[in-house]
Design a protein around this motif. Structure first.
Motif, PDB file in Angstrom:
ATOM      1  N   VAL A   1     -53.972  -1.556  31.705  1.00  0.00           N
ATOM      2  CA  VAL A   1     -55.303  -2.294  31.581  1.00  0.00           C
ATOM      3  C   VAL A   1     -55.216  -3.474  30.974  1.00  0.00           C
ATOM      4  N   GLY A   2     -55.340  -4.604  31.982  1.00  0.00           N
ATOM      5  CA  GLY A   2     -55.177  -5.984  31.669  1.00  0.00           C
ATOM      6  C   GLY A   2     -53.766  -6.811  32.078  1.00  0.00           C
ATOM      7  N   GLY A   3     -54.182  -7.775  32.811  1.00  0.00           N
ATOM      8  CA  GLY A   3     -53.045  -8.624  33.480  1.00  0.00           C
ATOM      9  C   GLY A   3     -52.575  -9.762  32.819  1.00  0.00           C
ATOM     10  N   GLY A   4     -52.533  -9.797  31.343  1.00  0.00           N
ATOM     11  CA  GLY A   4     -52.084 -10.990  30.595  1.00  0.00           C
ATOM     12  C   GLY A   4     -50.617 -10.893  30.200  1.00  0.00           C
ATOM     13  N   ALA A   5     -50.507 -11.500  29.226  1.00  0.00           N
ATOM     14  CA  ALA A   5     -49.019 -11.605  28.481  1.00  0.00           C
ATOM     15  C   ALA A   5     -48.400 -10.319  27.870  1.00  0.00           C
ATOM     16  N   SER A   6     -49.331  -9.464  27.426  1.00  0.00           N
ATOM     17  CA  SER A   6     -48.782  -8.179  27.154  1.00  0.00           C
ATOM     18  C   SER A   6     -48.494  -7.194  28.506  1.00  0.00           C
ATOM     19  N   CYS A   7     -49.030  -7.363  29.486  1.00  0.00           N
ATOM     20  CA  CYS A   7     -48.845  -6.697  30.492  1.00  0.00           C
ATOM     21  C   CYS A   7     -47.312  -6.969  31.122  1.00  0.00           C
TER      22      CYS A   7
ATOM     23  N   LEU B   1     -54.682  -3.100  35.949  1.00  0.00           N
ATOM     24  CA  LEU B   1     -56.015  -3.407  36.527  1.00  0.00           C
ATOM     25  C   LEU B   1     -56.373  -4.501  35.569  1.00  0.00           C
ATOM     26  N   GLU B   2     -56.814  -5.799  36.484  1.00  0.00           N
ATOM     27  CA  GLU B   2     -57.194  -6.916  35.942  1.00  0.00           C
ATOM     28  C   GLU B   2     -58.719  -7.229  36.303  1.00  0.00           C
ATOM     29  N   LYS B   3     -59.555  -7.586  35.435  1.00  0.00           N
ATOM     30  CA  LYS B   3     -60.912  -7.593  35.856  1.00  0.00           C
ATOM     31  C   LYS B   3     -61.230  -9.086  36.228  1.00  0.00           C
ATOM     32  N   SER B   4     -60.385 -10.143  35.766  1.00  0.00           N
ATOM     33  CA  SER B   4     -60.739 -11.431  36.090  1.00  0.00           C
ATOM     34  C   SER B   4     -60.119 -12.004  37.399  1.00  0.00           C
TER      35      SER B   4
ATOM     36  N   GLY C   1     -54.379 -14.325  31.526  1.00  0.00           N
ATOM     37  CA  GLY C   1     -55.233 -13.709  30.546  1.00  0.00           C
ATOM     38  C   GLY C   1     -56.142 -14.438  29.873  1.00  0.00           C
ATOM     39  N   ASN C   2     -56.784 -14.157  28.715  1.00  0.00           N
ATOM     40  CA  ASN C   2     -57.612 -14.701  28.170  1.00  0.00           C
ATOM     41  C   ASN C   2     -57.272 -16.376  27.591  1.00  0.00           C
ATOM     42  N   ALA C   3     -56.157 -16.261  27.235  1.00  0.00           N
ATOM     43  CA  ALA C   3     -55.651 -17.401  26.483  1.00  0.00           C
ATOM     44  C   ALA C   3     -55.337 -18.769  27.332  1.00  0.00           C
ATOM     45  N   TYR C   4     -54.725 -18.470  28.479  1.00  0.00           N
ATOM     46  CA  TYR C   4     -54.256 -19.355  29.377  1.00  0.00           C
ATOM     47  C   TYR C   4     -54.720 -19.644  30.904  1.00  0.00           C
ATOM     48  N   PHE C   5     -55.772 -19.104  31.023  1.00  0.00           N
ATOM     49  CA  PHE C   5     -56.666 -19.165  32.330  1.00  0.00           C
ATOM     50  C   PHE C   5     -56.838 -20.882  32.572  1.00  0.00           C
TER      51      PHE C   5
ATOM     52  N   LEU D   1     -51.825 -25.473  23.686  1.00  0.00           N
ATOM     53  CA  LEU D   1     -50.940 -24.406  23.096  1.00  0.00           C
ATOM     54  C   LEU D   1     -50.654 -24.876  21.592  1.00  0.00           C
ATOM     55  N   ASN D   2     -50.595 -24.252  20.636  1.00  0.00           N
ATOM     56  CA  ASN D   2     -50.210 -24.479  19.510  1.00  0.00           C
ATOM     57  C   ASN D   2     -48.709 -24.121  18.911  1.00  0.00           C
ATOM     58  N   THR D   3     -48.208 -23.811  20.069  1.00  0.00           N
ATOM     59  CA  THR D   3     -46.587 -23.626  20.129  1.00  0.00           C
ATOM     60  C   THR D   3     -45.743 -24.804  20.887  1.00  0.00           C
TER      61      THR D   3
ATOM     62  N   GLU E   1     -62.519  -3.928  36.822  1.00  0.00           N
ATOM     63  CA  GLU E   1     -62.551  -3.655  35.267  1.00  0.00           C
ATOM     64  C   GLU E   1     -62.452  -2.050  34.854  1.00  0.00           C
ATOM     65  N   ALA E   2     -61.504  -1.680  33.734  1.00  0.00           N
ATOM     66  CA  ALA E   2     -61.587  -0.383  33.690  1.00  0.00           C
ATOM     67  C   ALA E   2     -62.899  -0.268  32.676  1.00  0.00           C
ATOM     68  N   VAL E   3     -63.436   0.962  33.109  1.00  0.00           N
ATOM     69  CA  VAL E   3     -64.649   1.113  32.142  1.00  0.00           C
ATOM     70  C   VAL E   3     -64.481   2.348  31.322  1.00  0.00           C
TER      71      VAL E   3
ATOM     72  N   CYS F   1     -55.725  -5.232  26.785  1.00  0.00           N
ATOM     73  CA  CYS F   1     -57.072  -5.685  27.110  1.00  0.00           C
ATOM     74  C   CYS F   1     -57.162  -7.331  26.453  1.00  0.00           C
ATOM     75  N   GLY F   2     -56.489  -7.803  25.668  1.00  0.00           N
ATOM     76  CA  GLY F   2     -56.372  -8.844  24.794  1.00  0.00           C
ATOM     77  C   GLY F   2     -57.957  -9.023  24.126  1.00  0.00           C
ATOM     78  N   THR F   3     -58.130 -10.501  24.030  1.00  0.00           N
ATOM     79  CA  THR F   3     -59.306 -10.883  23.144  1.00  0.00           C
ATOM     80  C   THR F   3     -60.701 -10.356  23.673  1.00  0.00           C
TER      81      THR F   3
ATOM     82  N   ALA G   1     -50.371 -14.466  18.368  1.00  0.00           N
ATOM     83  CA  ALA G   1     -49.208 -15.312  18.797  1.00  0.00           C
ATOM     84  C   ALA G   1     -48.239 -14.729  19.888  1.00  0.00           C
ATOM     85  N   LEU G   2     -47.931 -15.672  20.944  1.00  0.00           N
ATOM     86  CA  LEU G   2     -47.183 -14.995  21.894  1.00  0.00           C
ATOM     87  C   LEU G   2     -45.924 -14.266  21.502  1.00  0.00           C
ATOM     88  N   ASP G   3     -45.070 -14.691  20.637  1.00  0.00           N
ATOM     89  CA  ASP G   3     -43.813 -13.846  20.257  1.00  0.00           C
ATOM     90  C   ASP G   3     -44.188 -12.564  19.506  1.00  0.00           C
TER      91      ASP G   3
HETATM   92  C1  LIG Z   1     -58.055 -18.941  23.233  1.00  0.00           C
HETATM   93  C2  LIG Z   1     -56.474 -18.747  22.740  1.00  0.00           C
HETATM   94  C3  LIG Z   1     -55.555 -19.345  22.741  1.00  0.00           C
HETATM   95  C4  LIG Z   1     -54.345 -18.770  22.171  1.00  0.00           C
HETATM   96  N1  LIG Z   1     -53.170 -19.940  22.057  1.00  0.00           N
HETATM   97  C5  LIG Z   1     -52.109 -19.470  21.644  1.00  0.00           C
HETATM   98  C6  LIG Z   1     -50.906 -20.468  21.772  1.00  0.00           C
HETATM   99  O1  LIG Z   1     -51.008 -21.303  21.812  1.00  0.00           O
HETATM  100  N2  LIG Z   1     -49.830 -19.926  21.309  1.00  0.00           N
HETATM  101  C7  LIG Z   1     -49.565 -18.524  20.984  1.00  0.00           C
HETATM  102  O2  LIG Z   1     -48.519 -18.217  20.788  1.00  0.00           O
HETATM  103  N3  LIG Z   1     -50.529 -17.564  21.123  1.00  0.00           N
HETATM  104  C8  LIG Z   1     -52.012 -18.004  21.610  1.00  0.00           C
HETATM  105  N4  LIG Z   1     -52.781 -17.195  21.493  1.00  0.00           N
HETATM  106  C9  LIG Z   1     -52.493 -15.844  21.254  1.00  0.00           C
HETATM  107  C10 LIG Z   1     -52.749 -14.848  22.876  1.00  0.00           C
HETATM  108  O3  LIG Z   1     -53.614 -13.811  22.413  1.00  0.00           O
HETATM  109  C11 LIG Z   1     -51.230 -14.180  23.157  1.00  0.00           C
HETATM  110  O4  LIG Z   1     -50.323 -15.265  23.381  1.00  0.00           O
HETATM  111  C12 LIG Z   1     -51.561 -13.448  24.346  1.00  0.00           C
HETATM  112  O5  LIG Z   1     -51.960 -14.409  25.465  1.00  0.00           O
HETATM  113  C13 LIG Z   1     -52.424 -12.365  24.378  1.00  0.00           C
HETATM  114  O6  LIG Z   1     -51.925 -11.741  25.734  1.00  0.00           O
HETATM  115  P1  LIG Z   1     -52.592 -10.170  26.245  1.00  0.00           P
HETATM  116  O7  LIG Z   1     -52.007  -9.878  27.213  1.00  0.00           O
HETATM  117  O8  LIG Z   1     -52.611  -9.147  24.885  1.00  0.00           O
HETATM  118  O9  LIG Z   1     -54.176 -10.640  26.182  1.00  0.00           O
HETATM  119  P2  LIG Z   1     -54.757 -11.556  27.342  1.00  0.00           P
HETATM  120  O10 LIG Z   1     -53.898 -12.660  27.416  1.00  0.00           O
HETATM  121  O11 LIG Z   1     -56.149 -11.753  26.682  1.00  0.00           O
HETATM  122  O12 LIG Z   1     -54.987 -10.667  28.373  1.00  0.00           O
HETATM  123  C14 LIG Z   1     -55.872  -9.585  28.607  1.00  0.00           C
HETATM  124  C15 LIG Z   1     -56.309  -9.273  29.987  1.00  0.00           C
HETATM  125  O13 LIG Z   1     -56.973  -8.131  30.103  1.00  0.00           O
HETATM  126  C16 LIG Z   1     -58.335  -8.494  30.929  1.00  0.00           C
HETATM  127  N5  LIG Z   1     -59.145  -7.090  30.611  1.00  0.00           N
HETATM  128  C17 LIG Z   1     -59.475  -6.981  29.414  1.00  0.00           C
HETATM  129  N6  LIG Z   1     -60.467  -5.974  29.494  1.00  0.00           N
HETATM  130  C18 LIG Z   1     -60.230  -5.225  30.527  1.00  0.00           C
HETATM  131  C19 LIG Z   1     -60.579  -4.111  31.378  1.00  0.00           C
HETATM  132  N7  LIG Z   1     -61.624  -3.221  30.834  1.00  0.00           N
HETATM  133  N8  LIG Z   1     -60.250  -3.956  32.548  1.00  0.00           N
HETATM  134  C20 LIG Z   1     -59.350  -4.881  33.246  1.00  0.00           C
HETATM  135  N9  LIG Z   1     -58.969  -5.813  32.740  1.00  0.00           N
HETATM  136  C21 LIG Z   1     -59.368  -6.053  31.589  1.00  0.00           C
HETATM  137  C22 LIG Z   1     -58.931  -9.693  30.472  1.00  0.00           C
HETATM  138  O14 LIG Z   1     -59.475 -10.297  31.763  1.00  0.00           O
HETATM  139  C23 LIG Z   1     -57.383 -10.541  30.387  1.00  0.00           C
HETATM  140  O15 LIG Z   1     -56.755 -11.048  31.621  1.00  0.00           O
HETATM  141  C24 LIG Z   1     -53.875 -17.490  21.911  1.00  0.00           C
HETATM  142  C25 LIG Z   1     -55.107 -16.620  22.193  1.00  0.00           C
HETATM  143  C26 LIG Z   1     -56.538 -17.194  22.670  1.00  0.00           C
HETATM  144  C27 LIG Z   1     -57.627 -16.021  22.702  1.00  0.00           C
END
Ligand SMILES: Cc1cc2nc3c(=O)[nH]c(=O)nc-3n(C[C@H](O)[C@H](O)[C@H](O)COP(=O)(O)OP(=O)(O)OC[C@H]3O[C@@H](n4cnc5c(N)ncnc54)[C@H](O)[C@@H]3O)c2cc1C
Length: 508
Positions: free
Chosen positions: A8-14, A38-41, A47-51, A59-61, A135-137, A166-168, A477-479
């Motif tokens: 659930v979520g297609g960002g960095a973790s995925c 599953l990605e809702k956006s 993801g939420n950080a880099y759209f 970036l802060n890195t 979106e997964a509900v 699901c990130g932030t 932080a991404l690492d």
């Molecule tokens: C604004 C911001 C700036 C950042 N800048 C940095 C940086 O400069 N350097 C660094 O190292 N780290 C940074 N980070 C840390 C960042 O959290 C990680 O780097 C990383 O992007 C997080 O990945 P993630 O996949 O866990 O979450 P996200 O990248 O947030 O991805 C989660 C995805 O899940 C989707 N989602 C959520 N709920 C559902 C659902 N119910 N159903 C379907 N889809 C869903 C969202 O739409 C989103 O696309 C930043 C974070 C934020 C919020």
């Protein structure tokens, strides 16, 4: 629809989780493997950080150090060099070196490619990958190793394992009639221009990176009205120095496990001093800036930033030492005495975050310029927003100030009750998950399985990323994200193979 694993979520973790799974050849061990993301956006990968958003969100890195692939350090920089034709027209003025703090939207382009690349690689290895924009509900445990994932559009996906990535999470939205005047997230910052009149006064609640993005986004977008940043703790992010990376020897989980039977603040202080001495010995310069532990709220942000910008022209060894704790911060946190953990969360969390999550000098210069021009003000103290005779007011330090708009830039709420997510609400209400005492979903620190109401760890539903920050202290932080995604893949593999083995025993 059936699948082995739903992410659930297609960002960095995925991306990082799939990358880790690919290295395990799980499809060969299980004879087949199918993944559903599953990605809702609208965008998949960033993801939420880099759209895609304003170029001023940095970036802060540094570009030379950031990557979503564990085994490819510097992958982003490599991508930039090889794919200039993809990004140069969108960022014509950008000259990139390894030390550049690149726009996050540019990193998002890399993440889109990274997502496509990892899916292609998975398919090439015989793994089916399906991407559903929904979106997964609800995530319901039907029986052991049968989880139903229900989407907003009513699709039910039957899976063996589910990974919540699901990130932030957003704050619950403000209900009408003030929903136009109280903006519950500054993102996307490019849309603030449509939400806020250019001459309106704006109150930004929060003083971390998203508040800085909002302020710069507004002003560079032509905002002329006054802006006030309200910082509850009174702290503001420190500014990044010019130092490179450093590998800790003492502030590491291994050293602590071997030499510190009990870890408290004093011991942490000693370890920091040892690290500081080692850093100094290795450094070519005799200069070392002492850790500027913030102990009182900033009253004059202009003076703070002037000093910070001067310090940031130099090597800030303390930042390199703190940054390297990313490689094991959760394990260090876990060893800290329980009463010191409580005290840290209550008294020191905000000051620690202002040190740890620093900003590039480029953005600090802009904020300083706005303060000097008088357009931006900084107020320290707990604030509350209310409406008096139809006028939006911000109450802080015994005074009430009228404002045209309020923007909440407070990041992902720690408390689950403030999160605007049907999925999280359902997980808690059904008892499938419980809240960690420091916020977020409670997960096993080794296996990432959710702890449910009866205290058992779920071996089919896992969580990584920001939703687990209460358990791991810091995940932004991404690492760190990449590290947790790989460890979670180890755990998912372990439980899938165990299940497969017990099924084959049952059949024989
Ligand atoms: C604004 C911001 C700036 C950042 N800048 C940095 C940086 O400069 N350097 C660094 O190292 N780290 C940074 N980070 C840390 C960042 O959290 C990680 O780097 C990383 O992007 C997080 O990945 P993630 O996949 O866990 O979450 P996200 O990248 O947030 O991805 C989660 C995805 O899940 C989707 N989602 C959520 N709920 C559902 C659902 N119910 N159903 C379907 N889809 C869903 C969202 O739409 C989103 O696309 C930043 C974070 C934020 C919020």
């Amino acid at each position: 629809m059936n699948t082995n694993i739903v992410i659930v979520g297609g960002g960095a973790s995925c991306i990082s989780f799939i990358d880790a799974l690919l290295k395990k050849n799980l499809q060969e061990k299980l004879n087949e493997l199918s993944l559903t993301v599953l990605e809702k956006s609208k965008e998949i990968g960033p993801g939420n950080a880099y759209f895609s958003d304003l170029k001023s969100n940095l970036l802060n890195t540094k570009a030379g150090y950031i990557t979503v692939f564990k085994d490819h350090p510097g992958d982003f920089y490599h991508w930039l060099e090889c794919n200039e034709y993809k990004w140069k027209s969108d960022f014509p003025e950008l000259e990139i070196t390894r030390d550049t703090y690149a726009p996050r939207a540019l990193f998002g382009m890399y993440m889109k490619d990274a997502f496509s690349a990892i899916c292609t690689e998975a398919r090439r290895s015989g793994i089916q990958v399906k991407v559903i924009r929904d979106e997964a509900v609800k995530v319901e445990q039907i029986k052991k190793d049968q989880i139903n994932v229900v989407t907003q559009n009513g699709t039910v996906i039957v899976a063996e394992k589910v990974v919540l990535a699901c990130g932030t999470q957003q704050q619950s939205a403000v209900l009408p009639p003030y929903s136009h005047d109280i903006i519950h997230s500054p993102y996307p910052t490019r849309e603030l221009k449509q939400k806020v009149l250019a001459e309106e006064s704006v109150a930004i609640i929060g003083a971390r990176l998203s508040a800085i993005d909002a302020t710069i986004g507004l002003i560079e977008g032509g905002h002329t009205g006054p802006i006030t940043i309200y910082s509850r703790s009174g702290y503001f992010p420190f500014v990044r120095g010019i130092q490179g990376r450093y590998k800790n020897a003492y502030l590491t989980p291994d050293y602590i496990a071997e030499h510190c039977p009990a870890l408290d603040f004093y011991k942490l202080g000693d370890l920091y001093q040892q690290e500081r001495e080692r850093y100094r010995a290795q450094s070519e310069s005799s200069y070392f800036e002492e850790l500027p532990l913030p102990n009182q709220p900033i009253r004059d942000l202009e003076a703070f930033l002037e000093k910070e910008l001067a310090m940031a022209k130099q090597d800030r060894g303390w930042q390199a030492i703190l940054y390297d704790t990313n490689s094991g911060i959760d394990q260090i946190w876990d060893r800290l005495r329980a009463d010191d953990q409580e005290r840290f969360m209550k008294e020191f969390f905000s000051s620690a975050m202002s040190l740890r999550v620093s900003i590039p000098a480029e953005n600090a210069e802009k904020i300083l310029g706005y303060l000097r021009s008088g357009q931006l003000k900084f107020v320290a103290g707990a604030s509350s927003v209310k409406v008096e005779d139809g006028q939006l007011m911000v109450q802080c330090n015994d005074s009430s100030t009228p404002t045209g708009k309020v923007i909440y830039a407070t990041g992902s709420p720690k408390s689950l009750s403030q999160i605007d997510s049907p999925l999280v609400r359902n997980l808690i209400e059904s008892g499938t998950s419980v809240e960690n005492k420091f916020g977020g979903l409670d997960v096993c620190k080794h296996d990432y399985g959710l702890f449910c109401k009866d205290g058992q760890m779920n071996t089919s539903i896992f969580a990584i990323g920001e939703l687990t920050s209460g358990r791991f202290l810091f995940t932004s932080a991404l690492d760190i994200i990449v590290r947790h995604a790989h460890a979670c893949a180890d755990s998912v593999e372990k439980f899938m193979i165990e299940h497969d083995y017990s099924l084959s025993l049952a059949k024989s």
